[in-house]
Each structure stands twice: as structure tokens, then as C-alpha cells.
Scaffold this active site. Structure first.
Site, PDB file in Angstrom:
ATOM      1  N   LYS A  15       0.837  -1.209   0.000  1.00 33.75           N
ATOM      2  CA  LYS A  15       0.000   0.000   0.000  1.00 33.75           C
ATOM      3  C   LYS A  15       0.874   1.262   0.000  1.00 33.75           C
ATOM      4  O   LYS A  15       0.680   2.166  -0.805  1.00 33.75           O
ATOM      5  CB  LYS A  15      -0.925   0.018   1.231  1.00 33.75           C
ATOM      6  N   ARG A  90      -9.985   0.572   8.311  1.00 34.51           N
ATOM      7  CA  ARG A  90      -9.570  -0.780   8.685  1.00 34.51           C
ATOM      8  C   ARG A  90     -10.640  -1.528   9.445  1.00 34.51           C
ATOM      9  O   ARG A  90     -10.426  -2.694   9.806  1.00 34.51           O
ATOM     10  CB  ARG A  90      -8.357  -0.673   9.603  1.00 34.51           C
ATOM     11  N   ARG A 129      12.031  -5.059   5.293  1.00 31.85           N
ATOM     12  CA  ARG A 129      11.782  -3.655   4.950  1.00 31.85           C
ATOM     13  C   ARG A 129      12.612  -2.701   5.814  1.00 31.85           C
ATOM     14  O   ARG A 129      12.778  -2.901   7.002  1.00 31.85           O
ATOM     15  CB  ARG A 129      10.294  -3.388   5.176  1.00 31.85           C
ATOM     16  N   ARG A 163      11.090  -0.475  11.359  1.00 32.30           N
ATOM     17  CA  ARG A 163       9.964  -0.248  12.265  1.00 32.30           C
ATOM     18  C   ARG A 163       9.971  -1.258  13.406  1.00 32.30           C
ATOM     19  O   ARG A 163      10.239  -2.439  13.175  1.00 32.30           O
ATOM     20  CB  ARG A 163       8.638  -0.377  11.481  1.00 32.30           C
ATOM     21  N   ARG A 174      -0.759  -8.592  13.196  1.00 32.80           N
ATOM     22  CA  ARG A 174      -1.309  -7.583  12.276  1.00 32.80           C
ATOM     23  C   ARG A 174      -2.130  -8.264  11.174  1.00 32.80           C
ATOM     24  O   ARG A 174      -3.179  -7.769  10.756  1.00 32.80           O
ATOM     25  CB  ARG A 174      -0.173  -6.740  11.675  1.00 32.80           C
TER      26      ARG A 174
END
Ligand code: AP5
Length: 220
Positions: A15, A90, A129, A163, A174
Site C-alpha cells: 500500500k 480498517r 523492509r 519499524r 497484524r
């Protein structure tokens, strides 16, 4: 023409990656509730203090907080700016709130782009990431490395970060939150005929092309 688009998909679906491309290519504005909440955590605001533990656990921050952030940000932008909702809504309550937020500002939802992905591959995407600590440009250990090792392509910084919620255990929570609370909102938008499915497992450029084709369909 002013566009309002939702990018929907589980953690790591791409996203943020695709939203940045649309920002670059069309000057749209990315409204990422994750980014807004992380900024609040860094700034130590009351919202940030409330959100930090919830985010670190991979759970969802309250609907009131995130919908409040979106409404405030839209007011700052004015009504002529095209926006991409990234990571919002969400939950069913957020989807309902968004309808009210948009109609109160004379906006309407044009597209919901669902990034369809293979969940097993996402853990790999997310744990690999990292991003530039200075400008926020996103990278990946294998799929998107800086062109010059250790140097951000965009701003030249040598400082990178990861993160705190990008570890495997939190990612699994998640994903479970996505399945339980976010996936069930898709039928709301399918009933309005505004959902387009895109193969999120394709290469980044290919996913971008597919989204561009959806946006072009408005112009024809
Ligand atoms: P948020 O920041 O929204 O995180 P998320 O939804 O878990 O999504 P990610 O940012 O992890 O993934 P992405 O889909 O943007 O993937 P990306 O493009 O980076 O939310 C974080 C937390 O904040 C939540 O857990 C919650 O606590 C809270 N929160 C936020 N919004 C909320 C809300 N509305 N309500 C309640 N709580 C909220 O891509 C991932 C990696 O893969 C990158 O390294 C990228 O380079 C790579 N990649 C991307 N696309 C491809 C591709 N096609 N091929 C190969 N690699 C790719």
C-alpha cells in the site's frame, strides 16, 4: 478531476509503496494513518502515547483516534486535492466514519483498490523492509535496495531505520487483525461497484501499471 482512492490490503501488501508512486506521478496526497500515528509517537503527543503500545503489539488503534486524524488532515488539504487512503479504513466503524467525513467535505469515494497477496510471502517482505531515517523513502533487503549501497536514492542520507512492529510475531498479529476486522469491510464497497482487485504479488512496476489503468478508466 479530484480523486479519492482507498488502497486496501494486509500488512506488506504494498500500500505504502504504491501510494508513493501515485504521489510522485500524479501529485496526489497519501493519507497513511500508520505514518500519522508513528509521527504522533515520535512527537510524544497524547495520541502518540496512547497508540504506541497498541501499535507495538500489532493491534488496532481506536476508531475515533484514526478517523479524527483523517478528518483533520483532509481539512488542512482543502477539497481540490486528490487523496489516497493508505491503511484506512480498517474496520466497519472506520468505513462508516469515512463516508461521513467525505460527504461533509463534498467528496466521494472513486475506487477501492484491493491488493491481493499471498500472506506467506508478506512476512518476508515486512521483515526485510527498511526506510531512510531522513526522508522516509522505503527500501527492502532484496526487492528494493538503494542504487548506491548505504545511500538513500532520494536525499543522499546514510541513515536508515526499521519499524519496531516489523518482527515476525507482530506481523502475524497484524495479519490476524486484517483478516478479522478489515477484510469484512470489502463487501460494503463491492456492493457499490467500486472495488478493483490487483495482483499484489507482481513486481512493483507491474502493480503500479495496473493501478494506473484503473485510474485512467475514470478519464475515458
Ligand atoms: P500501517 O503503517 O498502516 O501498516 P500496515 O497496514 O501493517 O502496512 P505496512 O505499512 O506494513 O505495509 P504496506 O502495505 O504499506 O507495504 P509496503 O508498501 O511498505 O499500520 C501500522 C500500525 O498502525 C497498525 O498495526 C495499527 O496498530 C496502527 N494503525 C494504522 N492505521 C490504523 C487504522 N486505520 N486503524 C487502527 N489502527 C491503525 O511494502 C512492504 C515491503 O515490501 C517494502 O519493503 C516494499 O519495498 C516491498 N514491496 C512492496 N510491494 C512489493 C512488490 N510488488 N514486490 C516485492 N516487494 C514489494
Amino acid at each position: 478531476m479530484t480523486l479519492n482512492i482507498i488502497l486496501l490490503g494486509p500488512p506488506g501488501a504494498g500500500k505504502g509503496t504504491q501510494a508513493s508512486r501515485l504521489v510522485e506521478e500524479h501529485g496526489m496526497v497519501q493519507l497513511s494513518t500508520g505514518d500519522m500515528l508513528r509521527a504522533a509517537v515520535r512527537a510524544g503527543t497524547p495520541i502518540g502515547l496512547q497508540a504506541k503500545a497498541v501499535m507495538d503489539a500489532g493491534e488496532l488503534v481506536s476508531d475515533e483516534i484514526v478517523s479524527g486524524l483523517i478528518g483533520e488532515r483532509l481539512d488542512e488539504l482543502g477539497n481540490e486535492t486528490s487523496v489516497i487512503f493508505d491503511g484506512y479504513p480498517r474496520t466497519a466503524a472506520q468505513a462508516e466514519a469515512l463516508d461521513g467525513i467525505l460527504s461533509a467535505r463534498g467528496r466521494k469515494l472513486d475506487h477501492v483498490v484491493e491488493l491481493v497477496v499471498d500472506e506467506d510471502a508478506l512476512v518476508d517482505r515486512i521483515t526485510g523492509r527498511f526506510s531512510c531515517a531522513n526522508c522516509g523513502e522505503g527500501y527492502h533487503d532484496r526487492y528494493k535496495l538503494p542504487k548506491v549501497e548505504g545511500t538513500c536514492d532520494v536525499c543522499g542520507s546514510h541513515d536508515f531505520k526499521r519499524r519496531p512492529d516489523d518482527n515476525e510475531e507482530t506481523v502475524r498479529t497484524r495479519m490476524a487483525e486484517y483478516r478479522a476486522k478489515t477484510e469484512p469491510i470489502l463487501p460494503i464497497y463491492e456492493a457499490r461497484g467500486i472495488v478493483s482487485k490487483v495482483d499484489g504479488m507482481a513486481a512493483i512496476d507491474v502493480v503500479n501499471d495496473a493501478i494506473e489503468a484503473i485510474l485512467r478508466s475514470d478519464a475515458s
